[in-house]
Design an enzyme around this catalytic site. Structure first.
Site, short mmCIF file in Angstrom:
data_model
loop_
_atom_site.label_atom_id
_atom_site.label_comp_id
_atom_site.label_asym_id
_atom_site.label_seq_id
_atom_site.Cartn_x
_atom_site.Cartn_y
_atom_site.Cartn_z
N PRO A 220 0.82 -1.21 0.00
CA PRO A 220 0.00 0.00 0.00
C PRO A 220 0.86 1.26 0.00
CG PRO A 220 -0.67 -1.55 1.72
CD PRO A 220 0.63 -2.03 1.20
N PRO A 221 0.27 2.39 -0.38
CA PRO A 221 1.03 3.65 -0.34
C PRO A 221 1.44 4.00 1.09
CG PRO A 221 -0.97 3.89 -1.67
CD PRO A 221 -1.06 2.56 -0.98
N GLY A 222 2.63 4.55 1.22
CA GLY A 222 3.10 5.04 2.51
C GLY A 222 3.72 4.01 3.41
N GLY A 224 6.73 2.61 2.99
CA GLY A 224 8.19 2.71 3.06
C GLY A 224 8.93 1.97 1.97
N LYS A 225 8.34 1.81 0.79
CA LYS A 225 9.03 1.10 -0.29
C LYS A 225 10.25 1.89 -0.78
CE LYS A 225 5.21 0.93 -2.69
NZ LYS A 225 4.24 1.41 -1.67
N GLU A 442 -26.17 7.82 18.05
CA GLU A 442 -24.87 7.34 18.50
C GLU A 442 -25.01 6.41 19.71
OE1 GLU A 442 -22.43 7.75 16.61
OE2 GLU A 442 -23.43 9.23 15.34
N ASP A 517 -24.16 4.40 7.25
CA ASP A 517 -24.35 3.09 7.87
C ASP A 517 -24.95 2.10 6.88
OD1 ASP A 517 -23.45 4.26 10.20
OD2 ASP A 517 -25.46 4.78 10.88
#
Length: 654
Positions: A220-222, A224-225, A442, A517
């Site tokens: 996934p993006p972010g 650390g590749k 809620e 929902d």
């Protein structure tokens, strides 16, 4: 190429403006007032004894009068200030001696006692050369400048196909090491062998082993590749070429392939070296899948990469290609076969231990308070990637600076987490009826979740608007989940319907607040029925209507793999499951109406209640009165939905 483009145009305009400014300064400066006299008038003034001094220079006469003379009868006045009126008389004068000469002039001047000064106009050799050859030199210089600019433009055209990859070697080589990369232990173990080969290639060559030509980092993006690729170069100590796949593709066909050839030529000359290509899917997509059969430029670029990695000619110098992508499902199969990208290293989202290590790396060097426990923050952030955690620490520092604090405390991390997950608090003027509807909505989510088994504990409930939500119910999982049971998913469905069920039970009317929902519940139920075989009506049939991205966690439209009759059965099974879970939520809230009312009233009084308060209300205990001013009770424990796995309804919003 325009020779006056860019910075050249600015420099030329500045030069011309400076010349005009200097010219105006000299042109507008005040000059002495001088009267030009005809020669006869000049002789009359000499004979009248009005001339005090003269300077003779060939045929020109300049002098000073004893008394001012007014203009008229051929006499004109010049000079003075350019901003004022020209005077009508002057004492300084000029005149011109006739070309035939006047032998009586000097005796007359001596007879009248005039001071005589003789001068000869001499021009220096340098000034004469400047006046003679200056214009020619200026023209030649301008011509040479134009030719150089034209040659530079032609060189730019010929270098259009050169690689734009940035070479990092020597002092510019990446200094990042594996010690600075946290949360990717499996990926680091995979890449350690690549580093060892670059350091000690003889050990492998003696045994006939070949290091993988290409290593594909997927995740996934972010996660650390790119940082992992820099760490490989930093550990190995070899030249590092970094570029983006989009830099190969241009408007003109063939430019991308030329840049690929140039990149690999440079890498071989500097070998052993590492070539890092970010976002490989920009050029590595499967060929022939675009509009009209594909993109010629992109496909030629891909073909050249395939040939360079494993074509007819093999490179003697070891050049290792490290590429990164978050879309491995769209890559061309020829790119992934052995001999090219032999290894695929998955860089996934970090677990709780990885998140703790990443947080400690980003907290390093920052004034973090002693009460901040990285392990607790890591447990509160499931599903966060490395970039998300870095942003969390930075947001906490910004909140601390905003409050003029000297240390980054727990409350700052809590505020940063709420802002990232839920958005910034926004003031919304609502009447009491709307506040009551939101409070019951809620409270319904929180109560249904608390009464059903295998549910994540309620962490915080608030009716303070944040982002696009008017109210939020948050959960804190006990740990990271990688697999989901049928009972857990059924509980999630009932929890999602808790808000709508509470409106129906307590208010007697339903509102539009349950849109999110209903959307999430429908998606979850459709996956349970069509993907995971959790419905008696559909059995073990897999009936999907889209293709899911392995890392982005969302479906894309695709061909239907089942008949219309099966689709109708699937829709009916989904509707039946949703109605059954809605009935369960209504039954629970009706049976526990008193607890529902107390939860809603606590939200109206406090606006925000935490886990301990929710549990106390369910046990029948009374809460203390709200603080003066209605300040909500702070809470820092929030839950983030895991984007890789099934969209878990961890945050219910209105």
């Amino acid at each position: 190429m325009n020779p006056f483009g860019g910075g050249s145009l600015f420099r030329w305009m500045a030069f011309i403006f400076g010349l005009m400014l200097v010219w105006n300064i000299f042109a507008l400066r005040p000059t002495p007032t001088t009267i030009s006299l005809p020669y006869s008038t000049f002789l009359d003034q000499v004979q009248a004894g009005n001339v005090e001094r003269v300077e003779l220079n060939d045929q020109r006469v300049e002098g000073v009068l004893k008394r001012p003379v007014a203009a008229g009868a051929g006499a004109t006045i010049s000079g003075g200030s350019p901003f004022g009126a020209t005077p009508s008389e002057a004492t300084d004068f000029t005149s011109t001696i006739p070309g035939v000469g006047d032998l009586e002039l000097l005796p007359l001047l001596r007879a009248q006692g005039v001071e005589i000064v003789a001068s000869v106009e001499e021009r220096s050799l340098l000034w004469s050369m400047v006046l003679t050859f200056g214009p020619v030199l200026l023209f030649v210089g301008f011509f040479v400048y134009m030719m150089r600019q034209q040659n530079r433009g032609q060189q730019g055209v010929f270098s259009f196909g050169q690689s734009r990859a940035k070479l990092n070697s020597g002092g510019d080589r990446p200094t990042v090491t594996f010690a600075e990369v946290a949360g990717s232990e499996e990926a680091k173990r995979e890449l350690t062998e690549v580093v060892d080969f670059l350091k000690n290639p003889e050990r492998y060559q003696q045994l006939g082993a070949k290091i993988p030509r290409g290593v594909l980092l997927v995740g996934p993006p972010g996660t650390g590749k790119t940082l992992l690729a820099k760490a490989v170069a930093g550990e190995a100590g070899v030249p590092f070429f970094s570029t983006s796949a989009s830099e190969f593709v241009e408007l003109f066909v063939g430019v991308g392939a030329s840049r690929v050839r140039d990149l690999f030529d440079q890498a071989r000359r500097n070998g052993p070296a590492i070539v890092f290509i970010d976002e490989l899917d920009a050029i590595g997509r499967q060929r022939g899948t675009g509009m009209g059969g594909g993109n010629d430029e992109r496909e030629q670029t891909l073909n050249q990469i395939l040939v360079e990695m494993d074509g007819f000619e093999t490179s003697v110098m070891p050049v290792i290609i490290i590429a990164a992508t978050n879309r491995p499902d769209v890559l061309d199969p020829a790119l992934l076969r052995p001999g090219r990208f032999d290894r695929q290293v998955t860089v996934g989202l970090p677990d709780v231990r990885g998140r703790e290590a990443i947080l400690r790396v980003h907290m390093r060097g920052k004034p973090v308070a002693k009460d901040v426990d990285a392990s607790i923050v890591a447990r509160q952030t499931p599903g966060f990637a490395g970039a998300d955690l870095a942003n969390l620490v930075n947001e906490a520092a910004l909140h601390a600076a905003r409050h003029s604090a000297r240390m980054i405390g727990v409350q700052h991390f809590g505020e940063a987490l709420d802002k990232i997950v839920l958005g910034t608090e926004r003031p919304v003027l609502m009447n009491e009826h709307e506040r009551k509807v939101i409070a019951y909505h809620e409270a319904g989510h929180a109560l249904v979740s608390s009464l059903l088994p295998e549910s994540d504990p309620v962490n915080k409930v608030t009716i303070i608007p944040r982002g696009r939500a008017l109210g939020v119910t948050e959960y804190l999982p006990e740990g990271d989940r990688f697999n989901y049971s049928r009972q857990y998913l059924r509980t999630q469905l009932a929890t999602l319907f808790g808000g709508r069920a509470a409106e129906q039970v307590a208010i007697g009317e339903i509102t539009t607040g349950a849109e999110n929902d209903l959307q999430r519940a429908t998606q979850l139920a459709r996956r349970m029925v069509g993907r995971w075989g959790m419905s008696e009506e559909m059995g073990l049939l897999f009936a999907s209507e889209g293709v899911e991205s392995p890392f982005l966690g969302r479906e894309m439209a695709g061909p239907r793999d089942h008949s219309e009759a099966t689709a109708a059965r699937l829709d009916e099974a989904v509707r039946k499951l949703l109605e059954e879970r809605m009935a369960t939520a209504i039954g629970l809230l009706t049976k526990n109406r008193g607890i529902l009312d107390r939860l809603a009233q606590a939200l109206l009084d406090h606006e925000t209640i935490d886990r301990q308060q929710v549990e106390a209300i369910i046990r029948g205990e009374d809460l203390p009165p709200p603080p003066v001013g209605g300040t909500p009770i702070p809470s820092t424990q929030v839950e983030r939905v895991n984007p890789i796995a099934m969209p878990k309804p961890g945050i219910a919003v209105v």
